[in-house]
Design a protein around this motif. Structure first.
Motif, PDB file in Angstrom:
ATOM      1  N   ALA A 152     117.252  39.420  34.085  1.00  0.00           N
ATOM      2  CA  ALA A 152     117.600  40.812  34.379  1.00  0.00           C
ATOM      3  C   ALA A 152     116.837  41.764  33.472  1.00  0.00           C
ATOM      4  N   ALA A 153     116.747  41.410  32.194  1.00  0.00           N
ATOM      5  CA  ALA A 153     116.039  42.266  31.242  1.00  0.00           C
ATOM      6  C   ALA A 153     114.555  42.358  31.566  1.00  0.00           C
ATOM      7  N   ALA A 154     114.013  41.277  32.145  1.00  0.00           N
ATOM      8  CA  ALA A 154     112.595  41.298  32.519  1.00  0.00           C
ATOM      9  C   ALA A 154     112.351  42.073  33.809  1.00  0.00           C
ATOM     10  N   ALA A 155     113.371  42.127  34.664  1.00  0.00           N
ATOM     11  CA  ALA A 155     113.192  42.750  35.979  1.00  0.00           C
ATOM     12  C   ALA A 155     113.601  44.220  36.024  1.00  0.00           C
ATOM     13  N   TYR A 156     114.530  44.617  35.139  1.00  0.00           N
ATOM     14  CA  TYR A 156     115.056  45.979  35.193  1.00  0.00           C
ATOM     15  C   TYR A 156     114.968  46.650  33.825  1.00  0.00           C
ATOM     16  N   GLU A 157     114.850  47.985  33.865  1.00  0.00           N
ATOM     17  CA  GLU A 157     114.959  48.751  32.619  1.00  0.00           C
ATOM     18  C   GLU A 157     116.419  48.892  32.217  1.00  0.00           C
ATOM     19  N   SER A 158     117.300  49.031  33.239  1.00  0.00           N
ATOM     20  CA  SER A 158     118.731  49.160  32.966  1.00  0.00           C
ATOM     21  C   SER A 158     119.521  48.756  34.195  1.00  0.00           C
ATOM     22  N   LEU A 159     120.808  48.476  33.980  1.00  0.00           N
ATOM     23  CA  LEU A 159     121.730  48.148  35.069  1.00  0.00           C
ATOM     24  C   LEU A 159     123.088  48.764  34.755  1.00  0.00           C
ATOM     25  N   SER A 160     123.860  48.985  35.793  1.00  0.00           N
ATOM     26  CA  SER A 160     125.238  49.407  35.607  1.00  0.00           C
ATOM     27  C   SER A 160     126.005  48.347  34.818  1.00  0.00           C
ATOM     28  N   ILE A 161     126.794  48.769  33.846  1.00  0.00           N
ATOM     29  CA  ILE A 161     127.575  47.818  33.045  1.00  0.00           C
ATOM     30  C   ILE A 161     128.497  46.999  33.936  1.00  0.00           C
ATOM     31  N   VAL A 203     121.133  48.594  24.638  1.00  0.00           N
ATOM     32  CA  VAL A 203     121.896  49.818  24.409  1.00  0.00           C
ATOM     33  C   VAL A 203     122.875  49.991  25.561  1.00  0.00           C
ATOM     34  N   LEU A 204     124.165  50.063  25.254  1.00  0.00           N
ATOM     35  CA  LEU A 204     125.188  50.263  26.266  1.00  0.00           C
ATOM     36  C   LEU A 204     125.756  51.672  26.107  1.00  0.00           C
ATOM     37  N   ALA A 205     125.454  52.522  27.053  1.00  0.00           N
ATOM     38  CA  ALA A 205     125.887  53.918  26.966  1.00  0.00           C
ATOM     39  C   ALA A 205     125.919  54.531  28.358  1.00  0.00           C
ATOM     40  N   GLU A 206     126.839  55.441  28.549  1.00  0.00           N
ATOM     41  CA  GLU A 206     126.959  56.186  29.804  1.00  0.00           C
ATOM     42  C   GLU A 206     127.047  55.253  31.021  1.00  0.00           C
ATOM     43  N   GLY A 207     127.765  54.157  30.825  1.00  0.00           N
ATOM     44  CA  GLY A 207     128.021  53.253  31.933  1.00  0.00           C
ATOM     45  C   GLY A 207     126.877  52.337  32.315  1.00  0.00           C
ATOM     46  N   ARG A 208     125.848  52.280  31.482  1.00  0.00           N
ATOM     47  CA  ARG A 208     124.696  51.443  31.824  1.00  0.00           C
ATOM     48  C   ARG A 208     124.284  50.583  30.625  1.00  0.00           C
ATOM     49  N   VAL A 209     123.639  49.471  30.958  1.00  0.00           N
ATOM     50  CA  VAL A 209     123.001  48.626  29.941  1.00  0.00           C
ATOM     51  C   VAL A 209     121.512  48.928  29.987  1.00  0.00           C
ATOM     52  N   VAL A 210     120.972  49.388  28.880  1.00  0.00           N
ATOM     53  CA  VAL A 210     119.535  49.645  28.797  1.00  0.00           C
ATOM     54  C   VAL A 210     118.919  48.471  28.049  1.00  0.00           C
ATOM     55  N   PHE A 211     118.040  47.727  28.742  1.00  0.00           N
ATOM     56  CA  PHE A 211     117.506  46.499  28.169  1.00  0.00           C
ATOM     57  C   PHE A 211     116.380  46.761  27.178  1.00  0.00           C
ATOM     58  N   ALA A 212     115.591  47.780  27.432  1.00  0.00           N
ATOM     59  CA  ALA A 212     114.463  48.065  26.537  1.00  0.00           C
ATOM     60  C   ALA A 212     114.450  49.540  26.220  1.00  0.00           C
TER      61      ALA A 212
END
Length: 227
Positions: A175-184, A211-220
């Motif tokens: 997931a971290a390789a495919a997306y910049e972020s995802l909904s938590i 980084v987990l903020a504003e309802g999303r997981v930011v992978f990078a």
């Protein structure tokens, strides 16, 4: 003496004193050295080793588990002993699950080839075989769901949790390789975690860079352009 020790072993295993199980099994082995070889003594030795295998699995002691399984194989090679075991198929499936957890897939398939058609078709072996197939084709959700349908929760649970953790890490890395972020919430569902709080705990333990903020997981973290 060996019979009395075996009764102690059963009681020790039942109260989940798994470290003590090792000591009692060792005492049984020593006691059997003073007994003339006979079918009853061989059967008692087999049953003691089975308890040793299950106790090692319960506490996730991989070296002890492998050692006791190796000793049991010699006993199970005797058809008269093998057919008297009520735990044999559970242990066959458990050993296969262990090999899947360790990603020792060549050894896994070698073990399958040694089994009879009846053993191959039993629920315990099929459980581990289906897990291996799911891993190979990448249907990770089936692996995560399988922890709720093990043949024996107490025996299979600890190794299953190791496998589930490995699969979660694999999904997270993909997931971290495919997306910049995802909904938590969506990502927690993907990992089959029961709540957003569980995802936060998973991230903190395994991926503190997220980084987990504003309802999303930011992978990078976003790359800042240099002036």
């Amino acid at each position: 003496m060996a019979d009395a020790l075996f009764r102690e072993l059963e009681q020790t295993f039942a109260r989940k004193d798994d470290a003590k199980v090792e000591d009692v099994v060792t005492s049984i082995k020593i006691a059997l050295l003073d007994v003339n070889e006979n079918p009853q003594a061989a059967l008692l030795g087999q049953r003691a080793l089975e308890y040793a295998v299950l106790a090692a699995a319960r506490r996730c002691d991989k070296p002890a588990f492998q050692r006791h399984v190796a000793q049991l194989k010699a006993s199970y090679a005797d058809p008269q002993l093998a057919t008297q075991s009520q735990k044999r198929r559970m242990i066959l499936g458990l050993h296969l699950l262990f090999l899947v957890c360790e990603h020792r897939l060549a050894e896994f398939h070698s073990e399958l080839e040694l089994l009879s058609k009846t053993d191959l078709d039993c629920a315990e072996v099929q459980f581990s075989a289906q897990l291996e197939r799911a891993l190979v084709v990448g249907t990770y959700e089936r692996v995560l769901a399988a922890r709720n349908s093990t043949p024996d929760a107490e025996a299979y649970g600890p190794f299953m949790e190791l496998l589930v953790d490995t699969v979660r890490q694999t999904i997270a890395e993909c997931a971290a390789a495919a997306y910049e972020s995802l909904s938590i919430t969506a990502f927690a569902k993907m990992l089959m975690l029961s709540s957003d709080a569980d995802l936060r705990a998973f991230a903190q333990a395994s991926h503190p860079e997220w980084v987990l903020a504003e309802g999303r997981v930011v992978f990078a973290a976003p790359v800042t352009a240099k002036s």
